[in-house]
Design an enzyme around this catalytic site. Sequence first.
Site, PDB file in Angstrom:
ATOM      1  N   ASN A  10      -2.561  -3.558  -4.578  1.00  0.00           N
ATOM      2  CA  ASN A  10      -1.106  -3.680  -4.689  1.00  0.00           C
ATOM      3  C   ASN A  10      -0.560  -4.056  -3.316  1.00  0.00           C
ATOM      4  OD1 ASN A  10       1.611  -3.397  -5.038  1.00  0.00           O
ATOM      5  ND2 ASN A  10       1.578  -1.207  -5.561  1.00  0.00           N
ATOM      6  N   LYS A  12       2.361  -4.792  -2.553  1.00  0.00           N
ATOM      7  CA  LYS A  12       3.753  -4.330  -2.409  1.00  0.00           C
ATOM      8  C   LYS A  12       4.620  -5.463  -1.844  1.00  0.00           C
ATOM      9  CE  LYS A  12       2.084   0.367  -2.222  1.00  0.00           C
ATOM     10  NZ  LYS A  12       2.237   1.728  -1.740  1.00  0.00           N
ATOM     11  N   HIS A  96       5.404   2.200 -10.988  1.00  0.00           N
ATOM     12  CA  HIS A  96       4.980   2.653  -9.650  1.00  0.00           C
ATOM     13  C   HIS A  96       5.998   3.667  -9.127  1.00  0.00           C
ATOM     14  CE1 HIS A  96       3.815   2.765  -5.482  1.00  0.00           C
ATOM     15  NE2 HIS A  96       2.665   2.224  -5.851  1.00  0.00           N
ATOM     16  N   GLU A  98       7.189   4.117  -6.305  1.00  0.00           N
ATOM     17  CA  GLU A  98       8.229   3.573  -5.424  1.00  0.00           C
ATOM     18  C   GLU A  98       9.411   3.053  -6.247  1.00  0.00           C
ATOM     19  OE1 GLU A  98       5.628   1.004  -3.209  1.00  0.00           O
ATOM     20  OE2 GLU A  98       4.775   2.747  -2.187  1.00  0.00           O
ATOM     21  N   GLU A 166      -1.450   8.226  -9.130  1.00  0.00           N
ATOM     22  CA  GLU A 166      -1.107   8.048  -7.724  1.00  0.00           C
ATOM     23  C   GLU A 166      -0.185   9.188  -7.286  1.00  0.00           C
ATOM     24  OE1 GLU A 166      -1.498   3.716  -6.429  1.00  0.00           O
ATOM     25  OE2 GLU A 166       0.447   3.838  -7.398  1.00  0.00           O
ATOM     26  N   GLY A 172       0.567   5.905   1.096  1.00  0.00           N
ATOM     27  CA  GLY A 172       1.007   5.399   2.403  1.00  0.00           C
ATOM     28  C   GLY A 172       1.083   6.458   3.485  1.00  0.00           C
ATOM     29  N   SER A 212      -3.737   6.219  -0.343  1.00  0.00           N
ATOM     30  CA  SER A 212      -4.509   6.258   0.908  1.00  0.00           C
ATOM     31  C   SER A 212      -6.011   6.056   0.710  1.00  0.00           C
ATOM     32  CB  SER A 212      -4.221   7.559   1.687  1.00  0.00           C
ATOM     33  OG  SER A 212      -2.862   7.604   2.068  1.00  0.00           O
TER      34      SER A 212
END
Length: 254
Positions: A10, A12, A96, A98, A166, A172, A212
Amino acid sequence: MGRTFFVGGNWKCNGTSEEVKKIVSTLNAAQVPSQDVVEVVVSPPFVFLPLVKNELRPDFHVAAQNCWVKKGGAFTGEVSAEMLVNLSIPWVILGHSERRAILGESNEFVGDKVAYAISQGLKVIACVGETLEQRESGSTIDVVAAQTKAIADKVTDWSKVVIAYEPVWAIGTGKVASPAQAQEVHAELRKWLQANVSAEVAASTRIIYGGSVNGANCKELAGQPDIDGFLVGGASLKPEFIDIIKAAEVKKSA
Ligand code: 13P
């Protein structure tokens, strides 16, 4: 069981066309296990999808990072599932964290998106995961089960779905879930599918881990019985993504 290992990258909201071309040429030159051992999918930002699709080796595939919840039309700034199908983009990442957190996508909205994307012929990487606060309060399994239920309520063809677990606190942050922590949630998700969908879907659906993942920690994670691959953020922009793809070998020899 026949769950082919799955590694998604991904990207992003990263990259220039020059950087994208460089990543693609690194991937194209890589020696990786064959497609029956590992399925590789990379997900550039929308604007680079045609470029990546045209230049990427044919045994790797592309995914969009989102698509609209229904048929396109008067929805400024959105990209529809039909458009992705029109460009022969086979995969899309939906739900996702985010987008759930920043753009307020609810469980139900994500379920609707997954169902619509599948109805148009796309395959979906559907993301679930708890926040640190939810983990610390002991509600991890309830949270991921509710997110999965909202998808299961709307989806009938599970052959088109990969679930990405996730944990938000691992994304991250460099704070990867331990193999035991990830395995526990993956096993619970599989149990949930068995109890609420079917034993067949539970046995055949790939549940991949994201948060990560890097070249150094991927092999130990891949060794867990219910971890069927990865969704990789930061490290998917770097050459170590190839080492993560190669972690599929761990399963082959297991
Ligand atoms: P990182 O690998 O950068 O933690 O990101 C994970 C992720 O969000 C993949 O979708």
